[in-house]
Structures are given as C-alpha cells and as structure tokens.
Design an enzyme around this catalytic site. Structure first.
Site, PDB file in Angstrom:
ATOM      1  N   TYR A  95       0.794  -1.239   0.000  1.00 17.47           N
ATOM      2  CA  TYR A  95       0.000   0.000   0.000  1.00 17.47           C
ATOM      3  C   TYR A  95       0.827   1.291   0.000  1.00 17.47           C
ATOM      4  N   GLU A 138      -9.117  -6.896   4.025  1.00 19.89           N
ATOM      5  CA  GLU A 138      -8.359  -7.982   3.377  1.00 19.89           C
ATOM      6  C   GLU A 138      -7.772  -8.930   4.426  1.00 19.89           C
ATOM      7  N   TYR A 191     -13.087 -18.024  -7.667  1.00 15.35           N
ATOM      8  CA  TYR A 191     -11.900 -18.272  -8.493  1.00 15.35           C
ATOM      9  C   TYR A 191     -10.670 -18.423  -7.613  1.00 15.35           C
ATOM     10  N   SER A 208     -11.554 -19.120 -12.597  1.00 14.64           N
ATOM     11  CA  SER A 208     -12.758 -19.581 -11.899  1.00 14.64           C
ATOM     12  C   SER A 208     -12.693 -21.086 -11.729  1.00 14.64           C
ATOM     13  N   GLY A 268     -18.840 -18.193 -24.394  1.00 13.85           N
ATOM     14  CA  GLY A 268     -17.465 -18.704 -24.482  1.00 13.85           C
ATOM     15  C   GLY A 268     -16.979 -19.273 -23.169  1.00 13.85           C
ATOM     16  N   VAL A 269     -15.741 -18.917 -22.796  1.00 14.48           N
ATOM     17  CA  VAL A 269     -15.149 -19.487 -21.580  1.00 14.48           C
ATOM     18  C   VAL A 269     -15.796 -18.925 -20.313  1.00 14.48           C
ATOM     19  N   GLY A 270     -16.659 -17.926 -20.467  1.00 16.64           N
ATOM     20  CA  GLY A 270     -17.439 -17.407 -19.331  1.00 16.64           C
ATOM     21  C   GLY A 270     -18.324 -18.484 -18.717  1.00 16.64           C
ATOM     22  N   THR A 272     -17.326 -21.094 -17.247  1.00 11.11           N
ATOM     23  CA  THR A 272     -16.687 -21.826 -16.141  1.00 11.11           C
ATOM     24  C   THR A 272     -17.357 -21.665 -14.765  1.00 11.11           C
ATOM     25  N   PRO A 273     -17.577 -20.436 -14.255  1.00 11.11           N
ATOM     26  CA  PRO A 273     -18.191 -20.361 -12.921  1.00 11.11           C
ATOM     27  C   PRO A 273     -19.628 -20.863 -12.919  1.00 11.11           C
ATOM     28  N   GLY A 386     -11.497  -9.989 -15.818  1.00 14.08           N
ATOM     29  CA  GLY A 386     -10.471  -8.962 -15.906  1.00 14.08           C
ATOM     30  C   GLY A 386     -10.937  -7.848 -14.998  1.00 14.08           C
TER      31      GLY A 386
HETATM   32  C1  LIG Z   1     -11.993 -13.563 -11.700  1.00 11.53           C
HETATM   33  C2  LIG Z   1     -11.406 -14.106 -12.983  1.00 11.53           C
HETATM   34  C3  LIG Z   1     -11.727 -15.386 -13.388  1.00 11.53           C
HETATM   35  C4  LIG Z   1     -11.216 -15.891 -14.585  1.00 11.53           C
HETATM   36  N1  LIG Z   1     -11.566 -17.154 -14.980  1.00 11.53           N
HETATM   37  C5  LIG Z   1     -11.105 -17.658 -16.143  1.00 11.53           C
HETATM   38  C6  LIG Z   1     -11.471 -18.980 -16.578  1.00 11.53           C
HETATM   39  O1  LIG Z   1     -12.218 -19.687 -15.898  1.00 11.53           O
HETATM   40  N2  LIG Z   1     -10.963 -19.434 -17.744  1.00 11.53           N
HETATM   41  C7  LIG Z   1     -10.126 -18.664 -18.532  1.00 11.53           C
HETATM   42  O2  LIG Z   1      -9.696 -19.142 -19.583  1.00 11.53           O
HETATM   43  N3  LIG Z   1      -9.783 -17.414 -18.147  1.00 11.53           N
HETATM   44  C8  LIG Z   1     -10.231 -16.903 -16.978  1.00 11.53           C
HETATM   45  N4  LIG Z   1      -9.839 -15.645 -16.575  1.00 11.53           N
HETATM   46  C9  LIG Z   1      -8.887 -14.888 -17.402  1.00 11.53           C
HETATM   47  C10 LIG Z   1      -7.460 -15.274 -17.012  1.00 11.53           C
HETATM   48  O3  LIG Z   1      -7.166 -14.785 -15.710  1.00 11.53           O
HETATM   49  C11 LIG Z   1      -6.406 -14.699 -17.958  1.00 11.53           C
HETATM   50  O4  LIG Z   1      -6.597 -13.317 -18.063  1.00 11.53           O
HETATM   51  C12 LIG Z   1      -6.450 -15.337 -19.344  1.00 11.53           C
HETATM   52  O5  LIG Z   1      -6.196 -16.733 -19.251  1.00 11.53           O
HETATM   53  C13 LIG Z   1      -5.393 -14.708 -20.267  1.00 11.53           C
HETATM   54  O6  LIG Z   1      -4.149 -14.828 -19.641  1.00 11.53           O
HETATM   55  P1  LIG Z   1      -2.820 -15.060 -20.485  1.00 11.53           P
HETATM   56  O7  LIG Z   1      -1.676 -14.960 -19.568  1.00 11.53           O
HETATM   57  O8  LIG Z   1      -2.927 -16.260 -21.348  1.00 11.53           O
HETATM   58  O9  LIG Z   1      -2.850 -13.831 -21.478  1.00 11.53           O
HETATM   59  P2  LIG Z   1      -2.087 -12.455 -21.281  1.00 11.53           P
HETATM   60  O10 LIG Z   1      -0.617 -12.667 -21.380  1.00 11.53           O
HETATM   61  O11 LIG Z   1      -2.603 -11.806 -20.081  1.00 11.53           O
HETATM   62  O12 LIG Z   1      -2.586 -11.718 -22.588  1.00 11.53           O
HETATM   63  C14 LIG Z   1      -3.976 -11.515 -22.875  1.00 11.53           C
HETATM   64  C15 LIG Z   1      -4.098 -10.841 -24.237  1.00 11.53           C
HETATM   65  O13 LIG Z   1      -3.468  -9.574 -24.214  1.00 11.53           O
HETATM   66  C16 LIG Z   1      -2.426  -9.520 -25.162  1.00 11.53           C
HETATM   67  N5  LIG Z   1      -1.276  -8.836 -24.510  1.00 11.53           N
HETATM   68  C17 LIG Z   1      -0.480  -9.337 -23.537  1.00 11.53           C
HETATM   69  N6  LIG Z   1       0.441  -8.422 -23.142  1.00 11.53           N
HETATM   70  C18 LIG Z   1       0.224  -7.341 -23.916  1.00 11.53           C
HETATM   71  C19 LIG Z   1       0.834  -6.074 -24.008  1.00 11.53           C
HETATM   72  N7  LIG Z   1       1.861  -5.738 -23.205  1.00 11.53           N
HETATM   73  N8  LIG Z   1       0.335  -5.215 -24.936  1.00 11.53           N
HETATM   74  C20 LIG Z   1      -0.702  -5.537 -25.718  1.00 11.53           C
HETATM   75  N9  LIG Z   1      -1.339  -6.722 -25.668  1.00 11.53           N
HETATM   76  C21 LIG Z   1      -0.882  -7.600 -24.785  1.00 11.53           C
HETATM   77  C22 LIG Z   1      -2.100 -10.953 -25.534  1.00 11.53           C
HETATM   78  O14 LIG Z   1      -1.634 -11.089 -26.857  1.00 11.53           O
HETATM   79  C23 LIG Z   1      -3.423 -11.628 -25.361  1.00 11.53           C
HETATM   80  O15 LIG Z   1      -4.224 -11.504 -26.507  1.00 11.53           O
HETATM   81  C24 LIG Z   1     -10.354 -15.108 -15.380  1.00 11.53           C
HETATM   82  C25 LIG Z   1     -10.006 -13.824 -14.946  1.00 11.53           C
HETATM   83  C26 LIG Z   1     -10.520 -13.326 -13.764  1.00 11.53           C
HETATM   84  C27 LIG Z   1     -10.146 -11.942 -13.321  1.00 11.53           C
HETATM   85  C1  HEM Z   2      -6.518   2.433  -1.892  1.00 13.11           C
HETATM   86  C2  HEM Z   2      -5.854   1.643  -2.680  1.00 13.11           C
HETATM   87  C3  HEM Z   2      -6.417   0.817  -3.810  1.00 13.11           C
HETATM   88  C4  HEM Z   2      -7.579   0.945  -4.541  1.00 13.11           C
HETATM   89  C5  HEM Z   2      -8.678   1.997  -4.425  1.00 13.11           C
HETATM   90  C6  HEM Z   2      -7.592  -0.144  -5.490  1.00 13.11           C
HETATM   91  C7  HEM Z   2      -8.602  -0.365  -6.399  1.00 13.11           C
HETATM   92  C8  HEM Z   2      -8.678  -1.447  -7.243  1.00 13.11           C
HETATM   93  C9  HEM Z   2      -9.774  -1.734  -8.134  1.00 13.11           C
HETATM   94  C10 HEM Z   2     -11.030  -0.873  -8.271  1.00 13.11           C
HETATM   95  C11 HEM Z   2      -9.485  -2.879  -8.773  1.00 13.11           C
HETATM   96  C12 HEM Z   2     -10.349  -3.590  -9.821  1.00 13.11           C
HETATM   97  C13 HEM Z   2     -11.299  -4.536  -9.121  1.00 13.11           C
HETATM   98  C14 HEM Z   2     -12.071  -5.404 -10.076  1.00 13.11           C
HETATM   99  O1  HEM Z   2     -11.617  -5.646 -11.188  1.00 13.11           O
HETATM  100  O2  HEM Z   2     -13.138  -5.854  -9.719  1.00 13.11           O
HETATM  101  C15 HEM Z   2      -8.203  -3.332  -8.313  1.00 13.11           C
HETATM  102  C16 HEM Z   2      -7.573  -4.466  -8.761  1.00 13.11           C
HETATM  103  C17 HEM Z   2      -6.242  -4.723  -8.497  1.00 13.11           C
HETATM  104  N1  HEM Z   2      -5.441  -4.060  -7.584  1.00 13.11           N
HETATM  105 FE1  HEM Z   2      -5.963  -2.524  -6.429  1.00 13.11          FE
HETATM  106  N2  HEM Z   2      -6.460  -0.889  -5.335  1.00 13.11           N
HETATM  107  C18 HEM Z   2      -5.710  -0.333  -4.325  1.00 13.11           C
HETATM  108  C19 HEM Z   2      -4.494  -0.783  -3.853  1.00 13.11           C
HETATM  109  C20 HEM Z   2      -3.739  -1.753  -4.474  1.00 13.11           C
HETATM  110  C21 HEM Z   2      -2.389  -2.130  -4.093  1.00 13.11           C
HETATM  111  C22 HEM Z   2      -1.620  -1.573  -2.900  1.00 13.11           C
HETATM  112  C23 HEM Z   2      -1.984  -3.084  -4.985  1.00 13.11           C
HETATM  113  C24 HEM Z   2      -0.635  -3.769  -5.073  1.00 13.11           C
HETATM  114  C25 HEM Z   2       0.499  -3.114  -5.268  1.00 13.11           C
HETATM  115  C26 HEM Z   2      -3.084  -3.326  -5.899  1.00 13.11           C
HETATM  116  C27 HEM Z   2      -3.089  -4.252  -6.923  1.00 13.11           C
HETATM  117  C28 HEM Z   2      -4.195  -4.617  -7.658  1.00 13.11           C
HETATM  118  C29 HEM Z   2      -4.181  -5.686  -8.640  1.00 13.11           C
HETATM  119  C30 HEM Z   2      -2.971  -6.551  -9.020  1.00 13.11           C
HETATM  120  C31 HEM Z   2      -5.480  -5.762  -9.179  1.00 13.11           C
HETATM  121  C32 HEM Z   2      -5.986  -6.713 -10.269  1.00 13.11           C
HETATM  122  C33 HEM Z   2      -5.516  -6.098 -11.565  1.00 13.11           C
HETATM  123  C34 HEM Z   2      -5.893  -6.851 -12.810  1.00 13.11           C
HETATM  124  O3  HEM Z   2      -6.941  -7.498 -12.875  1.00 13.11           O
HETATM  125  O4  HEM Z   2      -5.101  -6.724 -13.737  1.00 13.11           O
HETATM  126  N3  HEM Z   2      -4.121  -2.510  -5.555  1.00 13.11           N
HETATM  127  N4  HEM Z   2      -7.730  -2.441  -7.368  1.00 13.11           N
END
Ligand SMILES: Cc1cc2nc3c(=O)[nH]c(=O)nc-3n(C[C@H](O)[C@H](O)[C@H](O)COP(=O)(O)OP(=O)(O)OC[C@H]3O[C@@H](n4cnc5c(N)ncnc54)[C@H](O)[C@@H]3O)c2cc1C
Ligand code: HEM
Length: 392
Positions: A95, A138, A191, A208, A268-270, A272-273, A386
């Site tokens: 934080y 948390e 998840y 998930s 699609g893959v949505g 799963t849950p 996401g």
């Molecule tokens: C709560 C939750 C539940 C989920 N459940 C599932 C599930 O049940 N099944 C499932 O398949 N997925 C699920 N996901 C999604 C999963 O977490 C991943 O995001 C997904 O598998 C893609 O990850 P990856 O590492 O393969 O792709 P990533 O490496 O994250 O890339 C995703 C896309 O972005 C592009 N990309 C990557 N880096 C960059 C960059 N720097 N600039 C531009 N484009 C970029 C890639 O080419 C790709 O098309 C869930 C996500 C959440 C948050």
């Molecule tokens: C007051 C402080 C913070 C606020 C208001 C905040 C807010 C949020 C919100 C709104 C999301 C998205 C939630 C969702 O998708 O449903 C998120 C995700 C996330 N936060 Fe924070 N956050 C805080 C602090 C932090 C800190 C300290 C970290 C770690 C350095 C962090 C790391 C992340 C990560 C990794 C995700 C998921 C990102 C992703 O899906 O790519 N957050 N936060």
C-alpha cells in the site's frame, strides 16, 4: 482521520479527477511499474495495455472521493476490490508503494499550482484512510481462509493430477495439494489465484473453479488466448505431475441460496463459474435454465456433460446459441443472442436469479435484455474475467 478542511479539498478535487482521473492513474502505473519491480508480477501486463486496470483504479478512487462523507455507501465496490486483491495476494506492505506513486502522479499530472501541499496532504490522508479500510478488510478475509477447514494463507503447492480437452480451445486442469490434506471448499462461482514462473518471470492469474469443489482438488478450465502468456503455457507445457502455487479461492460472484428459478447465461469461456453454480443448484430442487453461447460447435465446451446432467435432472433446461452455422443440429439458435430468444428460453415468471458472464459486449447486451424482460436489477449478477468495467 481527515479533518473538515481536508474533506472539503477532496470533494473539490472530484470534478478534476473525473476529467483527468484516467490519465492520472495511467501515469501512476507507469511510474510504479518502472520504479518498483517487486510489484510487477502482481499486475497483468495485458490489462495495463488495454487500459482496463488504470480505469478500474481510477473508478475506485473516484467513487471513494465522491462518498468521502458516507463511506458505507461504497457497499459492493469494497467487496469487489478486496476479493480481487486477496486472490492475487495484495499485502499491507504494497500500500505505501501505491500511495507514494499516486501522490507523485497527482502532483506531476496536475502541476504544482493545482496540486498544492494542502491538496497533496489531503489526498495523502484520504489514501491512508482508504488503505486502512482495504487492509483491514483484506486481513479479515486472509484470516478467514486460513482458519477454515482445508484453508491456508498465501501460496500452497499443488500438483497437476489430470487434464482434459473440453473443446478445440478449452482445457481443464485438475490440481491436488502436495501435502495431501483437504482443500478449502470454495463457494460456487469463486476463483483461485495461480502463481507460476514462465522463463524465470513470475506471473499471477485468476481462474474460476469450473467444478463444485469436493474438498480434495480444484478444477479450472482455461481458454487458449492468442499471444497469452499463462494460457499458452498451461496448454502447451504444463504436464501431469508438474507443480505450481495456488492462492485460496476468493470472489463475491457466488450463488446465493434461493428457491427462485436460476438462469445461468454464459458466452465462451465465461461458462466456467456457471458450471459450479449449476452443480450446486442441482443439489436442490430449484429449476435451472442454462443458456450458453459459443462461436460454433468446435469451440463449445462441456456440451456432453450438460446433456448428461439434463437427462438425470428434469429441473434443468438447456439452450445453446451459436454465432456461426456449423452444419450441426447442436444449437437451438444460430446468430447472436437476442432479447426475443432470451424471452423464449427464460422461465415465464421473471422473478428469477440471473448470473451471466462472457465477453464485455455480450455482458452489456445481456444486462440490457434482462432489464428489458423485467428481471429485478439486484437479481441480475455478473463478473468480469479482468478488471471491472462499466457495462454500457
Ligand atoms: C476472476 C477471474 C476469473 C477468470 N476465470 C477464467 C477462466 O475460468 N478461464 C479462462 O480461460 N480465463 C479466466 N480468466 C482470465 C485469465 O485470468 C487470464 O486473463 C487469461 O487466461 C489470459 O491470460 P494469459 O496470460 O494467457 O494472457 P495475457 O498474457 O494476459 O494476454 C492476454 C491478451 O493480451 C495480449 N497482450 C499481452 N500483453 C500485452 C501487451 N503488453 N500489450 C498488448 N497486448 C498484450 C495478448 O496477446 C493476449 O491476446 C479469469 C479472470 C478473472 C479476473
Ligand atoms: C486504496 C488503494 C487501492 C484501490 C482503491 C484499489 C482499487 C482497485 C480496483 C477498483 C481494482 C479492480 C477490481 C475489479 O476488477 O473488480 C483493483 C484491482 C487490483 N489491484 Fe488494487 N487498489 C488499491 C491498492 C492496491 C495495491 C496496494 C496493490 C498492489 C500493489 C493493488 C493491486 C491490484 C491488482 C494486481 C489488481 C488486479 C488487476 C488486474 O486485474 O489486472 N491494488 N484495485
């Protein structure tokens, strides 16, 4: 604790943040990720690139600022954030890093004339207050997961015990803990967090649980994403016997016990849950309408499994919608899901519990259809694979 003057400053800054909030957080992320390599693995690079993550944080900060006098009105937002944070193991020591980068970004983006020392001090105090709320909530969740039967805190080592191809692009992975002890029984819809190292670089992702947890192992089902780091690694390189670290199940998109008919809608893959929710619902008497949309039969996962369930459970009705005709008779409709189709496939009585998940455009459409069909808004629930975003 903020004083009255600081509250007034925060409220006055809300319109400024509303017009420039995203630029602010984009700037903040760039700064944080370049200066603090230790937090990089926590953030998914793809979500940064798409702008979804900066947008989600900007939204979180704005909501907070808007409700500075009535924090209890933040309600669902706090639950959503803490579940995402806990699933990725965000810890108290992270934080101050976010806090100092955010304040520096405010100063740099707004310029010293607007971001006076008083404004910065007020935001420093406000961030501290919000951080305390999130850290406290948390810790409560971490503790709950640690103390529950089969629970744990932090990373726990699991082994891949089975894999199964579910469609041309979705594979299921079954994980059991190396210590052979029970695992936390996740709620349907939750998840887990995966921590793995690909080419020496740490990656964390949420998946998930795609099956009701039996207290012994977890199943996830992963779609191969073109260019995706983790999904391709799991599909192409993870073999039975390999180990990785899992964080305990989390998430507030969970099936609520109720007698109302259940409508599960996925794209699609949505799917799963909704599979875990379906299994849980079939242990009760409630009617279930399972509606799934896929591009075509080749990418349609779990079709045979659902059909077998429907034969054993007359309370289950299932409907499939394929975007493309594929020459099969497997779909009940071809084209995109419409409000008319949904009206036909839903129970006549609209007092239902609906849960939906899929691509963002699909979810926006489904949300509108459910509203149009008279499903009460609080009974229409969804989650994002996401960072959360507005569904317009
Ligand atoms: C709560 C939750 C539940 C989920 N459940 C599932 C599930 O049940 N099944 C499932 O398949 N997925 C699920 N996901 C999604 C999963 O977490 C991943 O995001 C997904 O598998 C893609 O990850 P990856 O590492 O393969 O792709 P990533 O490496 O994250 O890339 C995703 C896309 O972005 C592009 N990309 C990557 N880096 C960059 C960059 N720097 N600039 C531009 N484009 C970029 C890639 O080419 C790709 O098309 C869930 C996500 C959440 C948050
Ligand atoms: C007051 C402080 C913070 C606020 C208001 C905040 C807010 C949020 C919100 C709104 C999301 C998205 C939630 C969702 O998708 O449903 C998120 C995700 C996330 N936060 Fe924070 N956050 C805080 C602090 C932090 C800190 C300290 C970290 C770690 C350095 C962090 C790391 C992340 C990560 C990794 C995700 C998921 C990102 C992703 O899906 O790519 N957050 N936060």
């Amino acid at each position: 604790m903020l004083n009255a003057e600081q509250r007034a400053i925060i409220k006055a800054t809300v319109p400024l943040l509303e017009s420039g909030g995203e630029a602010l957080t984009t700037h903040f992320y760039k700064m944080m990720l370049s200066e603090y390599p230790e937090v990089r693995p926590l953030f998914n690079q793809a979500h940064q690139a798409s702008g979804d993550q900066p947008r989600a944080l900007a939204n979180g900060v704005l909501m907070y600022a808007r409700h500075i006098d009535q924090l209890e009105q933040l309600g669902g937002l706090v639950g959503q954030i803490i579940n995402k944070h806990v699933a990725l193991q965000i810890l108290p020591e992270h934080y101050p890093i976010v806090g100092s980068c955010l304040l520096r970004a405010i100063e740099e983006v707004l310029g010293k004339e607007i971001a006076t020392p008083e404004v910065i001090a007020a935001w420093g105090a406000a961030y501290g207050q919000l951080a305390d709320i999130l850290i406290g909530a948390e810790e409560h969740l971490y503790k709950q997961k640690e103390e529950a039967a089969g629970g744990w805190r932090g990373a726990r080592e699991f082994r891949l015990v089975r894999r199964a191809q579910e469609s041309s692009e979705i594979v299921s992975f079954y994980f059991a803990p190396l210590d052979g002890k029970p695992v936390l029984k996740a709620e349907p819809g939750q998840y887990i967090g995966l921590q793995l190292f690909i080419d020496g670089v740490e990656q964390r992702r949420n998946y998930s649980l795609s099956a009701l947890c039996d207290g012994k192992e977890y199943r996830i089902s992963v779609k191969r994403e073109a260019g995706g780091k983790v999904s391709n690694y799991l599909h192409d390189q993870l073999v039975v016997g390999d180990t990785l670290q899992l964080f305990p199940p989390s998430g507030d998109f969970t099936l609520t016990a109720s007698d109302k008919p259940l409508v599960l809608i996925s794209g699609g893959v949505g799917i799963t849950p909704t599979l875990a929710m379906l299994e849980a619902a079939l242990e009760t008497k409630r009617p279930v309408h399972f509606i799934h949309c896929a591009r075509n039969g080749a990418v349609h996962a779990f079709r045979d499994w659902i059909s077998a369930l429907a034969e054993r459970h007359p309370q289950l009705q299932h409907f499939y919608c394929y975007a493309e005709a594929d020459g099969s008779n497997d779909a009940h409709a071809v084209g995109l899901l419409s409000e008319d189709l949904l009206a036909e496939w839903m129970p006549v009585e609209r007092d239902v519990d609906a849960y939906f998940l899929g691509p963002k455009g699909f979810m926006a459409a489904v949300k509108g259809y459910l509203k149009g069909l008279g499903v009460p808004e609080q009974q229409s629930r969804y989650e994002f694979f996401g960072p959360a975003a507005a569904l317009q």
